[in-house]
Enzyme design. Structure first.
Site, PDB file in Angstrom:
ATOM      1  CB  SER A  22      -0.954  -0.047   1.196  1.00 33.60           C
ATOM      2  OG  SER A  22      -1.946   0.955   1.092  1.00 33.60           O
ATOM      3  CG  ASP A  80      -6.580  -1.586  -4.479  1.00 30.84           C
ATOM      4  OD1 ASP A  80      -7.253  -1.007  -3.608  1.00 30.84           O
ATOM      5  OD2 ASP A  80      -5.344  -1.691  -4.417  1.00 30.84           O
ATOM      6  CG  HIS A 105      -5.587  -1.951  -0.644  1.00 31.23           C
ATOM      7  ND1 HIS A 105      -4.957  -1.273  -1.670  1.00 31.23           N
ATOM      8  CD2 HIS A 105      -4.993  -1.526   0.507  1.00 31.23           C
ATOM      9  CE1 HIS A 105      -4.029  -0.467  -1.168  1.00 31.23           C
ATOM     10  NE2 HIS A 105      -4.028  -0.612   0.150  1.00 31.23           N
TER      11      HIS A 105
END
Length: 423
Positions: free
Chosen positions: A238, A346, A379
């Site tokens: 991330s 995502d 994600h």
């Protein structure tokens, strides 16, 4: 005197090892049940925040009343094989099993205790338990590092060294975690989890964070005799994936990079108010790209409703093409191979599209790049072998938990192999 005939063992669960590394598939056998009987395997655990997780997975016993949940071959026994991670991925919060799957909270290197129950239609049952381990104290040394602005934990393999070392960067909370680096070290690679903001004496927020923290980490490793900084890698997910690529593009000491759910540009800080760069170097903020947050998104944030920020980042790129180029991470300058992981669904930001851009840039520059793009995954940030989140508090991660879990399990094995081959 009559010879006693031993009783046939009843319903039972047999486990090859009750202490398994979480990224290895356990070998579990269910035996002694009525042939062709329908059973439900229930797995239960409690995460670090006290949330009770439970999974229920139905199966049908074979003609011998057996079921194999293992990746190993059976010896002369007809069994129905299934993936052992399936029973762990199926776990959901017991209080809200039908809602979006939240984050399974586990930041430390402590083992995760799993209870396993098997219940059949005819009332037969069996139970057992195992530990999913992240830290192997028999093969790994744990070293706390608390030296002013250098805050982290080193996990280093025991035995002959020096060992290759990977600096591990967490997501947008900025602090160090221990689960992933401890697990990576069990594969013979030293892993140094380092904080870059989030607590004194580091910056409080993700705003103009100095990149110099990385130099302090490398200097500390240079003085640690069991690691070899000429074989230095970096891994981030991330926001940490953005940071890993940024650092590698500016520092030739980094010989290999792994970035999960990454970014191709430097983004603004995620805090409210006037946008600022997330990063600085030498006291100067780096060029950055602002998000575009619509009025509807602001209303959702203010009222505590779930929010997917993907559009905010995508529209930031669309509305500011000139700033996109200035904020672009020059990945073509990275000295070694790059390993990218993304999910097509995502919900946090368009990581697959940004990873595509990174991949194209690297290939055009003749660089070595691998991009694992998983359809239907969200994600991707969490541990293998556990249910992946669809939400974290009010932040929508996107994708389905099942797709993301399988992606994380596959990607982790391949990332370990990547670092073993390149460092």
């Amino acid at each position: 005197m009559k010879r006693k005939i031993p009783k046939k063992p009843g319903p039972r669960i047999e486990i090859a090892s009750r202490n398994m590394m979480i990224d290895q598939k356990p070998e579990i056998w269910v035996r002694g049940f009525v042939p062709h009987n329908h059973v439900v395997i229930t797995t239960e655990t409690i995460d670090e925040t006290g949330v009770h997780w439970r999974g229920k997975t139905p199966y049908v016993m074979n003609t011998q009343g057996c079921l194999e949940i293992a990746a190993a071959e059976s010896e002369g026994e007809e069994v129905e094989e299934t993936d052992p991670w399936e029973i762990f991925d199926a776990m959901r919060p017991a209080d809200t099993p039908d809602g979006p799957v939240p984050l399974f909270a586990w930041r430390t290197a402590e083992p995760i205790h799993i209870e396993i129950h098997v219940n059949a239609q005819n009332g037969d049952s069996a139970q057992s338990s195992l530990h999913l381990c992240l830290f192997d104290e028999a093969t790994t040394i744990r070293e706390d590092v608390r030296e002013g602005p250098l805050q982290g934990t080193l996990f280093c393999p025991k035995g002959d060294g020096p060992h290759p070392v990977v600096i591990c960067l967490g997501g947008s909370d900025g602090w160090f975690t221990e689960a992933r680096p401890a697990l990576l070290a069990s594969h013979g690679i030293a892993a140094f989890s380092v904080a870059y903001f989030g607590g004194d004496p580091l910056p409080e927020t993700l705003s103009e964070v100095p990149l110099e923290f990385f130099d302090r980490a490398v200097d500390w490793l240079n003085a640690y005799p069991a690691v070899d900084t000429s074989r230095l890698g970096i891994y981030g997910y991330s926001k940490g994936g953005e940071l890993a690529l940024l650092l590698a593009s500016r520092d030739p000491r980094i010989r290999a990079v792994a970035a999960y759910s990454p970014s191709s540009v430097v983004w603004q800080d995620p805090n409210g108010g006037a946008p600022k760069s997330s990063w600085s170097e030498g006291g100067i903020p780096l060029p950055f790209l602002p998000m575009y947050v619509s009025g509807m998104k602001i209303l959702k944030i203010m009222t505590g409703r779930p929010v997917a920020f993907r559009e905010c980042y995508a529209q930031g790129m669309e509305r500011h093409p000139e700033q996109t180029e200035k904020a672009r991470i020059p990945v073509e300058n990275i000295a070694g191979p790059v390993f990218l992981v993304s999910g097509t669904e995502d919900g946090v930001w368009p990581s697959s599209e940004m990873a595509d851009t990174i991949e194209t840039t690297l290939k055009d520059a003749g660089k070595d790049v691998t991009h694992l793009k998983y359809p239907g995954a969200g994600h991707l940030t969490t541990l293998p072998g556990l249910p992946a989140p669809e939400v974290m508090d009010t932040l929508i991660f996107g994708g389905s938990s099942q797709n993301s879990s399988r992606a994380l399990e596959d990607a982790w094995q391949k990332m370990v192999t990547f670092f073993q081959a390149t460092l």
